[in-house]
Design a protein around this motif. Structure first.
Motif, PDB file in Angstrom:
ATOM      1  N   ARG A  77       0.818  -1.230   0.027  1.00  0.00           N
ATOM      2  CA  ARG A  77       0.040   0.032  -0.192  1.00  0.00           C
ATOM      3  C   ARG A  77       0.973   1.412   0.050  1.00  0.00           C
ATOM      4  O   ARG A  77       0.521   2.313  -0.698  1.00  0.00           O
ATOM      5  CB  ARG A  77      -0.919  -0.030   1.185  1.00  0.00           C
ATOM      6  N   ALA A  78       1.957   1.044   0.673  1.00  0.00           N
ATOM      7  CA  ALA A  78       2.872   2.325   0.640  1.00  0.00           C
ATOM      8  C   ALA A  78       3.441   2.625  -0.800  1.00  0.00           C
ATOM      9  O   ALA A  78       3.494   3.809  -0.966  1.00  0.00           O
ATOM     10  CB  ALA A  78       4.112   2.204   1.556  1.00  0.00           C
ATOM     11  N   GLY A 109       0.542   4.214  -2.832  1.00  0.00           N
ATOM     12  CA  GLY A 109       0.442   5.569  -2.500  1.00  0.00           C
ATOM     13  C   GLY A 109       1.489   6.486  -3.235  1.00  0.00           C
ATOM     14  O   GLY A 109       1.293   7.618  -3.319  1.00  0.00           O
ATOM     15  N   GLU A 124      -7.371  -0.392  -4.869  1.00  0.00           N
ATOM     16  CA  GLU A 124      -6.397   0.851  -4.771  1.00  0.00           C
ATOM     17  C   GLU A 124      -5.434   0.791  -5.899  1.00  0.00           C
ATOM     18  O   GLU A 124      -4.564   1.839  -6.101  1.00  0.00           O
ATOM     19  CB  GLU A 124      -5.569   0.851  -3.609  1.00  0.00           C
ATOM     20  N   GLY A 163       5.098   3.390   5.907  1.00  0.00           N
ATOM     21  CA  GLY A 163       4.460   4.369   5.305  1.00  0.00           C
ATOM     22  C   GLY A 163       4.188   5.820   5.853  1.00  0.00           C
ATOM     23  O   GLY A 163       3.490   6.514   5.282  1.00  0.00           O
TER      24      GLY A 163
END
Length: 294
Positions: free
Chosen positions: A22-23, A26, A47, A127
């Protein structure tokens, strides 16, 4: 041909693997993910992650391959059918130093570069700027240099040498110290549990005192480092081993009065007594380290 762009594959989507993927998402990286239980990939797919049907397909997607699985055995099982030749593989699965060295040889024997990692963080820290999270890395210095910027996205990086086992060793050494601290904290709260009832020493108030005291004592590690570097275990000692062993009697008697088992303290105290009996009463506690080596 190695791909040094913004493509990253993440194998393993437990709490840590998902946080790391996820980091990177992003930060604008093109992330391909795979997990044995496919449903864990669904939130990341929403995402923007690409979801591979197999681990081999995920590895084939190109870019840096990051492995975050349950244990070392899982790494071999998952990667066994994948084509690793020409790949850059970073393994942040928790392992021992010996396992990391064996895994490096296994991966390099299949034509890939290898970097091992030891994560000094919990998933919520990943993150998050200034969270204090970082990862020890060791192994291929060329791989680390090529992907330094990408590796720094989830957490800060600390490269600790070409020995693939070095990151795991640093990781376990720090965790071992933490475990010892947890033991001391547990014993302290056990002592106060009965004594604190009906007094002003409520658990949260005692916790504040405990944090203050442990923080003040933390520079003790610098003294140990000086002893080990100089070979003089008496240098700068204010409370010597003879005094500390004598004081241990009060700690043990207090535990008995409070109905608390001394089993978390007794092993270290026994080592202190052995070192004292060998004629080292003017030292600090550094000599206990010599007794642990075998």
């Amino acid at each position: 041909m190695r791909d040094d762009g913004k493509k990253i594959t993440v194998l393993g989507l437990g709490a840590m693997g998902a946080a790391i993927a996820r980091a990177w998402l992003g930060a604008g990286y093109e992330v391909t993910v795979w997990n044995r239980t496919a449903s864990r990939a669904e939130p990341l797919a929403a995402e923007g992650a690409a979801v591979a049907a197999t681990a081999r397909e995920a590895v084939d997607a190109g870019g840096l391959v990051v492995v975050c699985l349950l244990d070392d055995d899982s790494v071999e099982v998952v990667l066994d059918g994948a084509e690793l030749r020409g790949k850059d593989l970073v393994n942040i699965t928790t392992s021992t130093p010996g396992q990391a060295r064996e895994r490096a040889a296994w991966v390099e024997g299949r034509g890939a570069r290898y970097l091992d990692g030891g994560i000094m963080a919990v998933p919520p820290m990943i993150g998050v700027p200034d969270s204090g999270a970082y990862v020890f890395y060791s192994g291929s210095s060329e791989l680390f240099a090529a992907h330094r910027d990408a590796l720094a996205v989830p957490a800060a990086t600390r490269y600790v040498g070409v020995d693939p086992g070095s990151a795991a060793l640093h990781d376990v050494a720090l965790l071992s110290a933490m475990t010892g601290m947890f033991a001391g904290v547990s014993h302290a709260f056990a002592l106060m549990r009965e004594g604190a009832r009906g007094t002003e020493a409520a658990p949260r108030e005692f916790a504040a005192l405990l944090i203050e005291w442990l923080t003040a004592m933390a520079p003790y590690a610098n003294g140990v480092a000086t002893h080990l570097e100089t070979g003089d275990y008496t240098l700068g000692v204010t409370s010597n081993l003879a005094m500390m062993v004598e004081g241990n009697g009060t700690l043990l008697r207090t535990a008995e009065e409070q109905g608390v088992s001394p089993e978390l303290l007794s092993p270290f105290m026994a080592l202190m007594e052995r070192r004292l009996a060998a004629g080292h009463g003017d030292e600090g506690t550094t000599g206990v380290i010599d007794l642990l080596l075998r």
